[in-house]
Design a protein around this motif. Structure first.
Motif, PDB file in Angstrom:
ATOM      1  N   VAL A  37       0.827  -1.207   0.000  1.00 54.62           N
ATOM      2  CA  VAL A  37       0.000   0.000   0.000  1.00 54.62           C
ATOM      3  C   VAL A  37       0.860   1.256   0.000  1.00 54.62           C
ATOM      4  O   VAL A  37       0.593   2.210  -0.746  1.00 54.62           O
ATOM      5  CB  VAL A  37      -0.960  -0.004   1.212  1.00 54.62           C
ATOM      6  CG1 VAL A  37      -1.628   1.357   1.382  1.00 54.62           C
ATOM      7  CG2 VAL A  37      -2.011  -1.095   1.054  1.00 54.62           C
ATOM      8  N   ALA A  38       1.915   1.283   0.821  1.00 55.48           N
ATOM      9  CA  ALA A  38       2.785   2.459   0.884  1.00 55.48           C
ATOM     10  C   ALA A  38       3.427   2.740  -0.464  1.00 55.48           C
ATOM     11  O   ALA A  38       3.458   3.887  -0.934  1.00 55.48           O
ATOM     12  CB  ALA A  38       3.860   2.259   1.956  1.00 55.48           C
ATOM     13  N   LEU A  39       3.944   1.706  -1.100  1.00 53.09           N
ATOM     14  CA  LEU A  39       4.558   1.892  -2.409  1.00 53.09           C
ATOM     15  C   LEU A  39       3.517   2.319  -3.446  1.00 53.09           C
ATOM     16  O   LEU A  39       3.791   3.191  -4.283  1.00 53.09           O
ATOM     17  CB  LEU A  39       5.246   0.603  -2.849  1.00 53.09           C
ATOM     18  CG  LEU A  39       6.451   0.158  -2.012  1.00 53.09           C
ATOM     19  CD1 LEU A  39       6.995  -1.165  -2.526  1.00 53.09           C
ATOM     20  CD2 LEU A  39       7.543   1.214  -2.014  1.00 53.09           C
ATOM     21  N   ALA A  40       2.342   1.729  -3.385  1.00 55.33           N
ATOM     22  CA  ALA A  40       1.293   2.061  -4.354  1.00 55.33           C
ATOM     23  C   ALA A  40       0.865   3.523  -4.236  1.00 55.33           C
ATOM     24  O   ALA A  40       0.639   4.197  -5.248  1.00 55.33           O
ATOM     25  CB  ALA A  40       0.095   1.132  -4.167  1.00 55.33           C
ATOM     26  N   VAL A  41       0.751   4.023  -3.010  1.00 55.67           N
ATOM     27  CA  VAL A  41       0.366   5.432  -2.810  1.00 55.67           C
ATOM     28  C   VAL A  41       1.417   6.356  -3.421  1.00 55.67           C
ATOM     29  O   VAL A  41       1.089   7.352  -4.084  1.00 55.67           O
ATOM     30  CB  VAL A  41       0.172   5.731  -1.314  1.00 55.67           C
ATOM     31  CG1 VAL A  41       0.015   7.232  -1.080  1.00 55.67           C
ATOM     32  CG2 VAL A  41      -1.054   5.000  -0.780  1.00 55.67           C
ATOM     33  N   SER A  42       2.690   6.047  -3.200  1.00 56.34           N
ATOM     34  CA  SER A  42       3.750   6.899  -3.752  1.00 56.34           C
ATOM     35  C   SER A  42       3.713   6.891  -5.277  1.00 56.34           C
ATOM     36  O   SER A  42       3.917   7.934  -5.916  1.00 56.34           O
ATOM     37  CB  SER A  42       5.120   6.432  -3.251  1.00 56.34           C
ATOM     38  OG  SER A  42       5.469   5.167  -3.774  1.00 56.34           O
ATOM     39  N   TYR A  43       3.432   5.754  -5.874  1.00 56.59           N
ATOM     40  CA  TYR A  43       3.362   5.684  -7.327  1.00 56.59           C
ATOM     41  C   TYR A  43       2.125   6.403  -7.860  1.00 56.59           C
ATOM     42  O   TYR A  43       2.151   6.958  -8.967  1.00 56.59           O
ATOM     43  CB  TYR A  43       3.382   4.227  -7.779  1.00 56.59           C
ATOM     44  CG  TYR A  43       4.688   3.531  -7.490  1.00 56.59           C
ATOM     45  CD1 TYR A  43       5.899   4.154  -7.757  1.00 56.59           C
ATOM     46  CD2 TYR A  43       4.722   2.260  -6.924  1.00 56.59           C
ATOM     47  CE1 TYR A  43       7.103   3.531  -7.483  1.00 56.59           C
ATOM     48  CE2 TYR A  43       5.929   1.613  -6.647  1.00 56.59           C
ATOM     49  CZ  TYR A  43       7.105   2.264  -6.930  1.00 56.59           C
ATOM     50  OH  TYR A  43       8.302   1.647  -6.647  1.00 56.59           O
TER      51      TYR A  43
END
Length: 443
Positions: free
Chosen positions: A64-70
């Motif tokens: 989720v953290a990586l997806a939000v940044s992308y």
């Protein structure tokens, strides 16, 4: 008909400028490997969140953290690219992303077990800076040489990047030790170490890389309006150009699979293969060395055998690599019977790492070079903004997909999702057509 891209001087940029451009790849791989792939991702799931025994919540929150940044990159990259083209300010945007990544990565030192959302916030900010910086540095590629050299130059950047990752991670593993709760006080220094490496190693980029075009100053609201106007024009162009549209769709699927591999390989090794520390270190070395060979070697072949053909070959190899990852325990059992002695799954996994490493550098380099060959140099900022959009939308799709699938199926079975992604990327590449280096007939 494919759009003809001509280098204004029909010659490579000075060697030191190409070196400066490639050094940004060298520098930012420290972030990718130390924070996303090898150390902090494992630290976050197993120690910061620490939901043993299967770490499914930690894996999901990491995704989720990586997806939000992308998602943030998806919104920002096309506008930033259009503004960079209009104002000749690519180096300023690149420098801003560099500083953001350095500061937020250094602050990861303060993330302790239990501070889950603080850790997620810093990963979102630092990965946004890193990921959008990839688009910014890639936009310089069309200016660095004529079409027949861009595959090699792109491969050189990726190859040097993996060397940088190897150097940074070798030092970090030697200085910081293993990822464990007992070793937390040492391993927490991975953030400041990665930030310092990125800071120092990228200095040649800002010393040697040239900003081409005439600088234009305009008010912020005018920049945003112009950015939106050019983004809309680019969408119209994509609707008219089937080949370029197909390339971005293919890149979407391919990068979804690659982001999963980058984010979960070492998590997979720890949770599914259950490797020991020496094997983890050896896997890192093996994949980095083979990634260098793949990026430079396939970049060389790309300029000679045809960039589209080489791009498709890398996707076939990726599909085989994913099948081998999934079948690692079974392959180990077959080899044990065949050889008449036990063969550990982690040793087979190391062999798979060779194939995955060759694919890792080559597929990304080939995709970047294809974009550079298919768009005008004067519009590189906006089109590499769309390249960033496709790549980061892919990251969201891939990481959230694997995160949810591993909650349902477990990580061992969910990894087959990558097989679907690489095959989809291969099929999507069918309409891609590219004029040859003389720009006279399609190949």
């Amino acid at each position: 008909m494919p759009l003809i891209r001509r280098h204004p001087e029909n010659a490579p940029a000075p060697r030191r400028e190409i070196f400066g451009w490639a050094m940004f790849d060298f520098a930012n791989q420290a972030y990718t490997l130390l924070i996303i792939t090898v150390i902090f991702g494992d630290l976050f799931t197993r120690v910061i969140v620490g939901d043993a025994p299967d770490y499914r919540l930690g894996n999901l929150l990491w995704s989720v953290a990586l997806a939000v940044s992308y998602a943030m990159v998806i919104v920002a990259a096309p506008f930033a690219g259009a503004i960079m083209d209009a104002t000749a300010s690519r180096k300023r945007f690149l420098a801003a992303s560099w500083v953001l990544t350095i500061i937020t990565t250094a602050l990861l030192y303060f993330v302790e077990p239990g501070l889950v959302f603080f850790g997620m916030a810093l990963i979102i900010a630092s990965n946004f800076g890193y990921a959008i910086g990839e688009s910014f540095i890639a936009s310089f590629l069309p200016d660095l040489g004529p079409p027949e050299k861009l595959g090699w130059i792109s491969g050189l950047g990726w190859g040097l990047g993996y060397i940088g990752g190897l150097v940074a991670t070798a030092f970090a593993l030697g200085l910081l030790g293993e990822v464990s709760a007992e070793n937390f006080e040492r391993i927490r220094w991975v953030g400041p170490f990665a930030a310092a490496f990125f800071l120092v190693s990228a200095l040649p980029t800002f010393l040697f890389l040239k900003e081409r075009g005439t600088r234009r100053r305009m008010a912020r609201n005018v920049q945003l309006g112009l950015g939106w106007k050019r983004v809309k024009a680019s969408l119209v162009t994509l609707g008219e150009r089937r080949d370029l549209r197909a390339l971005f769709v293919s890149i979407f699927f391919v990068m979804a699979g690659i982001y999963i591999i980058i984010a979960f390989t070492f998590i997979y090794g720890a949770q599914v293969i259950q490797w020991d520390e020496p094997t983890r270190v050896l896997m890192f070395v093996v994949t980095q060395i083979t990634a260098v060979i793949g990026a430079v070697g396939f970049g060389f072949l790309q300029d000679r055998a045809g960039p589209v053909r080489i791009y498709r070959i890398t996707l076939v190899l990726w599909a085989l690599a994913v099948l081998a990852i999934f079948a690692t325990p079974t392959i180990a059992q077959w080899l044990s019977v065949l050889l008449g002695r036990p063969v550990e799954a982690q040793m087979v996994f190391l062999g798979v790492g060779i194939l995955a490493g060759l694919c890792l550098g080559s597929a990304q380099s080939a995709g970047r070079a294809l974009v550079a060959l298919m768009v005008p140099a004067r519009e590189a900022g906006r089109w590499f903004g769309f390249w960033g959009l496709a790549s980061k939308a892919a990251a969201i799709f891939g990481l959230l997909g694997i995160g949810l699938l591993q909650v349902w199926l477990g990580l061992e079975n969910a990894i087959l999702f990558c097989l679907f992604l690489f095959l989809a990327g291969l099929l999507a590449s069918i309409p891609i057509r590219l004029a040859d280096r003389r720009r006279t007939e399609p190949v």
